[in-house]
Design an enzyme around this catalytic site. Sequence first.
Site, PDB file in Angstrom:
ATOM      1  N   PHE A  64       0.817  -1.212   0.000  1.00 40.66           N
ATOM      2  CA  PHE A  64       0.000   0.000   0.000  1.00 40.66           C
ATOM      3  C   PHE A  64       0.856   1.271   0.000  1.00 40.66           C
ATOM      4  O   PHE A  64       0.807   2.081  -0.936  1.00 40.66           O
ATOM      5  CB  PHE A  64      -0.909  -0.077   1.228  1.00 40.66           C
ATOM      6  CG  PHE A  64      -1.678   1.174   1.541  1.00 40.66           C
ATOM      7  CD1 PHE A  64      -2.367   1.867   0.561  1.00 40.66           C
ATOM      8  CD2 PHE A  64      -1.738   1.634   2.847  1.00 40.66           C
ATOM      9  CE1 PHE A  64      -3.091   3.009   0.867  1.00 40.66           C
ATOM     10  CE2 PHE A  64      -2.465   2.768   3.170  1.00 40.66           C
ATOM     11  CZ  PHE A  64      -3.138   3.459   2.175  1.00 40.66           C
ATOM     12  N   THR A  72       5.319 -10.735  -2.192  1.00 42.13           N
ATOM     13  CA  THR A  72       4.140 -11.003  -3.008  1.00 42.13           C
ATOM     14  C   THR A  72       4.507 -11.081  -4.481  1.00 42.13           C
ATOM     15  O   THR A  72       5.553 -10.578  -4.917  1.00 42.13           O
ATOM     16  CB  THR A  72       3.078  -9.914  -2.825  1.00 42.13           C
ATOM     17  OG1 THR A  72       3.616  -8.654  -3.232  1.00 42.13           O
ATOM     18  CG2 THR A  72       2.639  -9.827  -1.378  1.00 42.13           C
ATOM     19  N   ALA A 123       8.467  -3.165   4.612  1.00 40.98           N
ATOM     20  CA  ALA A 123       7.923  -4.514   4.775  1.00 40.98           C
ATOM     21  C   ALA A 123       7.603  -4.774   6.235  1.00 40.98           C
ATOM     22  O   ALA A 123       8.443  -4.565   7.114  1.00 40.98           O
ATOM     23  CB  ALA A 123       8.927  -5.550   4.263  1.00 40.98           C
ATOM     24  N   GLN A 163       4.425  -6.786   9.146  1.00 43.20           N
ATOM     25  CA  GLN A 163       3.098  -7.261   9.543  1.00 43.20           C
ATOM     26  C   GLN A 163       2.413  -6.042  10.124  1.00 43.20           C
ATOM     27  O   GLN A 163       2.901  -5.439  11.074  1.00 43.20           O
ATOM     28  CB  GLN A 163       3.241  -8.382  10.585  1.00 43.20           C
ATOM     29  CG  GLN A 163       1.963  -9.138  10.892  1.00 43.20           C
ATOM     30  CD  GLN A 163       0.875  -8.321  11.563  1.00 43.20           C
ATOM     31  OE1 GLN A 163      -0.190  -8.094  10.961  1.00 43.20           O
ATOM     32  NE2 GLN A 163       1.126  -7.838  12.771  1.00 43.20           N
ATOM     33  N   SER A 190       5.457   3.459  13.885  1.00 45.26           N
ATOM     34  CA  SER A 190       4.020   3.660  14.079  1.00 45.26           C
ATOM     35  C   SER A 190       3.716   4.422  15.358  1.00 45.26           C
ATOM     36  O   SER A 190       4.446   4.330  16.359  1.00 45.26           O
ATOM     37  CB  SER A 190       3.325   2.295  14.128  1.00 45.26           C
ATOM     38  OG  SER A 190       1.977   2.411  14.539  1.00 45.26           O
ATOM     39  N   TYR A 234       2.042  -5.538  18.083  1.00 41.62           N
ATOM     40  CA  TYR A 234       2.465  -4.779  16.898  1.00 41.62           C
ATOM     41  C   TYR A 234       3.247  -3.534  17.314  1.00 41.62           C
ATOM     42  O   TYR A 234       4.345  -3.286  16.814  1.00 41.62           O
ATOM     43  CB  TYR A 234       1.244  -4.391  16.068  1.00 41.62           C
ATOM     44  CG  TYR A 234       1.549  -3.364  15.001  1.00 41.62           C
ATOM     45  CD1 TYR A 234       2.232  -3.724  13.847  1.00 41.62           C
ATOM     46  CD2 TYR A 234       1.165  -2.032  15.162  1.00 41.62           C
ATOM     47  CE1 TYR A 234       2.535  -2.780  12.875  1.00 41.62           C
ATOM     48  CE2 TYR A 234       1.460  -1.087  14.199  1.00 41.62           C
ATOM     49  CZ  TYR A 234       2.147  -1.462  13.060  1.00 41.62           C
ATOM     50  OH  TYR A 234       2.447  -0.528  12.104  1.00 41.62           O
ATOM     51  N   ASN A 281      -2.336   7.316  11.454  1.00 39.53           N
ATOM     52  CA  ASN A 281      -3.216   6.371  10.750  1.00 39.53           C
ATOM     53  C   ASN A 281      -3.243   6.672   9.257  1.00 39.53           C
ATOM     54  O   ASN A 281      -3.844   7.658   8.824  1.00 39.53           O
ATOM     55  CB  ASN A 281      -4.632   6.436  11.324  1.00 39.53           C
ATOM     56  CG  ASN A 281      -4.711   5.781  12.678  1.00 39.53           C
ATOM     57  OD1 ASN A 281      -4.238   6.341  13.670  1.00 39.53           O
ATOM     58  ND2 ASN A 281      -5.255   4.575  12.735  1.00 39.53           N
TER      59      ASN A 281
END
Length: 326
Positions: A11, A33, A77, A79, A120, A144, A173
Amino acid sequence: MKVLVTGGAGFIGRCTVNQLIGQGDRVVVVDCTERNRSQSLEVEKLVTYYKVDITCDIEKLESIFAEERPDYVIHLAAQVSVRYSLVDPVEDADCNVMGTINVLKQCVRYGVKKFVFSSSAATYGNPKQIPIEENHETEPLSFYGLSKRVSEMYIQSYSHHFGLDYTILRYANVYGIRDTRTGEDGVVTAFVERILGGIPLEVYGDGQQTRDFIYVKDIAEANIAALRGGSQQIMNISSGKAVSLLEVIETLKQLCDASVTIQFLPHQKGDIEHSVLDNSKARSLLWWNPTYSLSDGLREIVNFENEIRRNPASVSHLVYNKIPAM
């Protein structure tokens, strides 16, 4: 310059790669991917793509660094789901912590000039004051958030021991146009899809919880700005504005010109009640400013989803038309 982007098919990665190409940089993408090869051959030449899992394909990862010798690395990259990290903390740590260490090791071995890391707001936990500044205590509520904080510490330690330059960006976010729904950053697009499809919205909690929504194109700009500024710094990348989920829904109702039914569900473990980040440090050190208002970003998403409904075949060319839809 040559920039290696881990998670470049994702994304945030695709938008970052798009902007790197737009400014004439050579780009190497490492992602686990498959690459979608529906784009033109001309565009295919702009990105060197490697299908590699950074958590387990360590020999392949090293061979990529040996072959490509990137000047810079943007490490995206990860999770990305708070909820999944609570279900499987081992996989979360393996991907986010060990994957980061594997990339750091190659950066040191092959003389990368700078390492830019996507962290984050989840590292902070529940804020003791708002807006949250970078010196705020870090008390993650989820695995996370913990894995991101531990990764930050490894990056700082690698810098101390081996002289690797870095910039750590703590994203608020992130929302934007996307074709997959993974992690909490897909909630806005899920809202749009449901509103346009006449399906009730699912909201965890009472909808009064606030978030600092930042558009993905602004995130990509910050990633690239960090290649040249903010050495050995941790910085918040955010809009600097608190918006409740109910406010987001109300804006979408107006943009979609539709009525909305909301199903309120129990509050989720690991979710932060209120969050807004102070972005003044990034503005000062990176010469970066968010350019998309919430209304601007939501309008792009609504227009995109409407176009998909009118012409599904056009989806791969609407936004990422300068790079492969990897």
